[in-house]
Design an enzyme around this catalytic site. Structure first.
Site, PDB file in Angstrom:
ATOM      1  N   HIS A 224     -13.233   1.725   3.658  1.00 23.03           N
ATOM      2  CA  HIS A 224     -12.235   2.600   4.261  1.00 23.03           C
ATOM      3  C   HIS A 224     -12.763   2.896   5.664  1.00 23.03           C
ATOM      4  O   HIS A 224     -13.283   1.996   6.328  1.00 23.03           O
ATOM      5  CB  HIS A 224     -12.003   3.860   3.413  1.00 23.03           C
ATOM      6  CG  HIS A 224     -10.756   4.581   3.815  1.00 23.03           C
ATOM      7  ND1 HIS A 224     -10.776   5.775   4.497  1.00 23.03           N
ATOM      8  CD2 HIS A 224      -9.440   4.259   3.668  1.00 23.03           C
ATOM      9  CE1 HIS A 224      -9.540   6.166   4.751  1.00 23.03           C
ATOM     10  NE2 HIS A 224      -8.694   5.260   4.264  1.00 23.03           N
TER      11      HIS A 224
ATOM     12  N   HIS B  50      -2.313  -3.205   4.635  1.00 17.24           N
ATOM     13  CA  HIS B  50      -1.545  -2.285   5.481  1.00 17.24           C
ATOM     14  C   HIS B  50      -2.138  -2.250   6.891  1.00 17.24           C
ATOM     15  O   HIS B  50      -2.812  -1.322   7.269  1.00 17.24           O
ATOM     16  CB  HIS B  50      -1.447  -0.885   4.862  1.00 17.24           C
ATOM     17  CG  HIS B  50      -2.742  -0.206   4.547  1.00 17.24           C
ATOM     18  ND1 HIS B  50      -3.721  -0.776   3.773  1.00 17.24           N
ATOM     19  CD2 HIS B  50      -3.236   1.014   4.910  1.00 17.24           C
ATOM     20  CE1 HIS B  50      -4.740   0.065   3.658  1.00 17.24           C
ATOM     21  NE2 HIS B  50      -4.476   1.148   4.353  1.00 17.24           N
TER      22      HIS B  50
ATOM     23  N   GLU C 127      -8.899   1.459  -2.578  1.00 19.69           N
ATOM     24  CA  GLU C 127      -8.969   1.500  -1.116  1.00 19.69           C
ATOM     25  C   GLU C 127     -10.334   2.014  -0.670  1.00 19.69           C
ATOM     26  O   GLU C 127     -10.524   3.192  -0.430  1.00 19.69           O
ATOM     27  CB  GLU C 127      -7.860   2.389  -0.549  1.00 19.69           C
ATOM     28  CG  GLU C 127      -7.789   2.313   0.970  1.00 19.69           C
ATOM     29  CD  GLU C 127      -6.737   3.223   1.574  1.00 19.69           C
ATOM     30  OE1 GLU C 127      -6.433   3.047   2.760  1.00 19.69           O
ATOM     31  OE2 GLU C 127      -6.231   4.110   0.867  1.00 19.69           O
TER      32      GLU C 127
ATOM     33  N   ASP D 260       0.268   5.568  -1.089  1.00 18.66           N
ATOM     34  CA  ASP D 260      -0.713   6.585  -1.466  1.00 18.66           C
ATOM     35  C   ASP D 260      -0.137   7.718  -2.299  1.00 18.66           C
ATOM     36  O   ASP D 260      -0.717   8.812  -2.333  1.00 18.66           O
ATOM     37  CB  ASP D 260      -1.372   7.158  -0.216  1.00 18.66           C
ATOM     38  CG  ASP D 260      -2.496   6.272   0.316  1.00 18.66           C
ATOM     39  OD1 ASP D 260      -3.497   6.133  -0.401  1.00 18.66           O
ATOM     40  OD2 ASP D 260      -2.361   5.734   1.423  1.00 18.66           O
TER      41      ASP D 260
ATOM     42  N   HIS E  56      -8.949  -2.031   7.347  1.00 16.63           N
ATOM     43  CA  HIS E  56     -10.029  -1.051   7.550  1.00 16.63           C
ATOM     44  C   HIS E  56     -11.390  -1.654   7.893  1.00 16.63           C
ATOM     45  O   HIS E  56     -12.314  -0.894   8.190  1.00 16.63           O
ATOM     46  CB  HIS E  56     -10.199  -0.125   6.336  1.00 16.63           C
ATOM     47  CG  HIS E  56      -9.153   0.927   6.201  1.00 16.63           C
ATOM     48  ND1 HIS E  56      -9.173   2.100   6.932  1.00 16.63           N
ATOM     49  CD2 HIS E  56      -8.049   0.998   5.421  1.00 16.63           C
ATOM     50  CE1 HIS E  56      -8.126   2.850   6.591  1.00 16.63           C
ATOM     51  NE2 HIS E  56      -7.421   2.195   5.694  1.00 16.63           N
TER      52      HIS E  56
ATOM     53  N   HIS F  21       0.822  -1.214   0.000  1.00 21.76           N
ATOM     54  CA  HIS F  21       0.000   0.000   0.000  1.00 21.76           C
ATOM     55  C   HIS F  21       0.855   1.262   0.000  1.00 21.76           C
ATOM     56  O   HIS F  21       1.639   1.492   0.919  1.00 21.76           O
ATOM     57  CB  HIS F  21      -0.911   0.016   1.223  1.00 21.76           C
ATOM     58  CG  HIS F  21      -2.023   1.004   1.124  1.00 21.76           C
ATOM     59  ND1 HIS F  21      -3.234   0.710   0.538  1.00 21.76           N
ATOM     60  CD2 HIS F  21      -2.110   2.291   1.512  1.00 21.76           C
ATOM     61  CE1 HIS F  21      -4.018   1.780   0.595  1.00 21.76           C
ATOM     62  NE2 HIS F  21      -3.350   2.755   1.183  1.00 21.76           N
TER      63      HIS F  21
ATOM     64  N   ASP G 295       2.298   2.001   3.847  1.00 17.49           N
ATOM     65  CA  ASP G 295       1.331   3.110   3.905  1.00 17.49           C
ATOM     66  C   ASP G 295       2.010   4.458   3.682  1.00 17.49           C
ATOM     67  O   ASP G 295       1.516   5.497   4.148  1.00 17.49           O
ATOM     68  CB  ASP G 295       0.570   3.106   5.238  1.00 17.49           C
ATOM     69  CG  ASP G 295      -0.822   3.719   5.133  1.00 17.49           C
ATOM     70  OD1 ASP G 295      -1.207   4.137   4.027  1.00 17.49           O
ATOM     71  OD2 ASP G 295      -1.515   3.795   6.162  1.00 17.49           O
TER      72      ASP G 295
END
Length: 424
Positions: free
Chosen positions: A174, A241, A147, A46, A220, A44, A310
């Site tokens: 999420h 993650h 995600e 971003d 999540h 993961h 992450d």
């Protein structure tokens, strides 16, 4: 002038320091060797969201060789020996019921364009074979993970379309419930449970993900969803993650009983580096991240462990893991703690490749199964921004029909009824 004892004491200190330095160099050299033999796969990152927030996805305004206000750029990727990355196609929960699907498509698009702009650095990947092919070409295999289930707008057709566009995992939620699954905030008491885990449509979605070969990501989600999916799925699952709850009791982390079920399912937990999930505080260091690796190994074995940094999705990262260039230091610490070469290689990439191949095998075994085209019940998704085209039109009695009319239509209908009665 130093006495004889002082000289020997100084020499002893210098000798110990030299020995420690040589040992550290040996661990780092071994780490780099192992990373040259086995692809480091991270679950993961971003960076795509940073591209949206900093540049509104205008890649022509970005140079990923010189970008210096993110955890991730091409020089850092190369220094960190990052062989494969699942890039997050993430959009926030406040897009749910609005434009989540459009914004997610734009995030998928920017990942494709990133690979096209830097073909010498990135190779777009959709399979386990693509990861190993990219590794042999010294390029970073670039995969997509969506995600948050809100990105689907509760549509199996959207799920399949995103798969066709190259998406290879879906994080079921999420930090918000969807119309078919509960998120981790339910366990913290911050949000109420809406489905006691998964709704019936949520269970449909799990089977459809198995059928098409989409990795199911349980980062999540609520603990109830974790357990239900581990029971339902025909294929291994991932936590892209998340870390160990026993080390840091944050509801985003994975409890020991779930770790054992992941082991039974032959899945993977990819350790998150976010300080809040590492130490449950604002500060953390590399050694404390490795504590999570050690704990997961002790509870459920080395075969379920991976990396899920992450990066670029969190504001606080541990000392010693400041950006993606620092992965070798983490690998060296695993070796210092006595991890064998085989165990390190498993965590680097062999575990994720095994999971991916099994998901692909399950997909291939279900090739004769028709796509699920039963839509979610309209009453479960009805809102002001959603139309009902295609759903059956109810056949209420006349009173029901009058009550469903707009105020203007109601007045006209009643007037017409009165005129007809009078004329008769």
């Amino acid at each position: 002038m130093l006495s004889g004892g002082s000289v020997w004491g100084t020499l002893l200190v210098l000798s110990c320091a030299l020995k420690l330095s040589l040992t550290q160099d040996e661990h780092m050299n071994n780490a780099l060797r192992l990373m040259s033999e086995t692809p480091l796969i991270d679950g993961h990152n971003d960076l795509p969201w940073q591209l949206r927030m900093k540049f509104n996805n205008q890649l022509n305004k970005v140079d990923l060789y010189t970008l210096n206000n993110t955890h991730t750029n091409i020089p850092k990727i190369r220094e960190g020996r990052l062989a494969a990355q699942f890039w997050a196609a993430y959009v926030p929960c406040d897009t749910q019921y609005k434009d989540a699907a459009r914004q997610t498509l734009e995030q998928i698009d920017v990942i494709h364009r990133m690979c096209m702009k830097y073909p010498e650095a990135f190779m777009f990947a959709t399979s386990s074979k693509d990861i190993t092919d990219a590794f042999s070409q010294n390029r970073t295999a670039s995969l997509i993970g969506v995600e948050g289930g809100h990105s689907l707008d509760s549509s199996l057709g959207t799920l399949r379309t995103m798969y066709h566009l190259g998406v290879r995992y879906l994080t079921l939620t999420h930090s918000c419930n969807t119309p078919w699954a509960d998120n981790w905030l339910v366990d913290s008491g911050a949000e109420p449970s809406q489905h006691n885990g998964l709704s019936e449509f949520g269970k449909q979605l799990i089977f459809e993900m198995n059928r098409i070969g989409m990795l199911i990501d349980l980062a999540h989600v609520s603990e109830e969803v974790m357990n239900q999916v581990l029971d339902l799925s025909k294929a291994p699952v991932i936590f892209s993650h998340s870390s160990a709850y026993a080390v840091c009791p944050h509801k985003r982390n994975v409890p020991d009983d779930v770790l054992k079920k992941v082991q039974d399912k032959k899945g993977i937990v990819m350790v998150n580096f976010y300080n809040d999930y590492v130490t449950c505080s604002n500060t953390a260091n590399l050694s404390q991240v490795v504590d999570h690796f050690d704990h997961i190994k002790n509870v459920a074995g080395h075969s379920i462990i991976g990396f899920g940094g992450d990066y670029d999705g969190v504001g606080r990262v541990p000392e010693g893991l400041e950006d993606v260039s620092k992965y070798p230091a983490l690998v060296a610490e695993l070796l210092r703690r006595g991890w064998t070469d085989a165990e390190v290689k498993a965590a680097l990439g062999d575990n994720l490749l095994r999971v991916f191949r099994e998901v692909e095998r399950v997909r291939d075994s279900l090739k004769g199964t028709a796509p699920d085209d039963l839509p979610i019940p309209y009453e479960e998704v009805k809102n002001d921004c959603r139309t009902s085209y295609g759903y059956p039109v109810p056949n209420p009695d006349s009173a029901g029909t009058i009550l469903s009319l707009s105020p203007l239509a109601l007045v006209l209908t009643l007037t017409l009824s009165s005129l007809l009665s009078w004329s008769l």
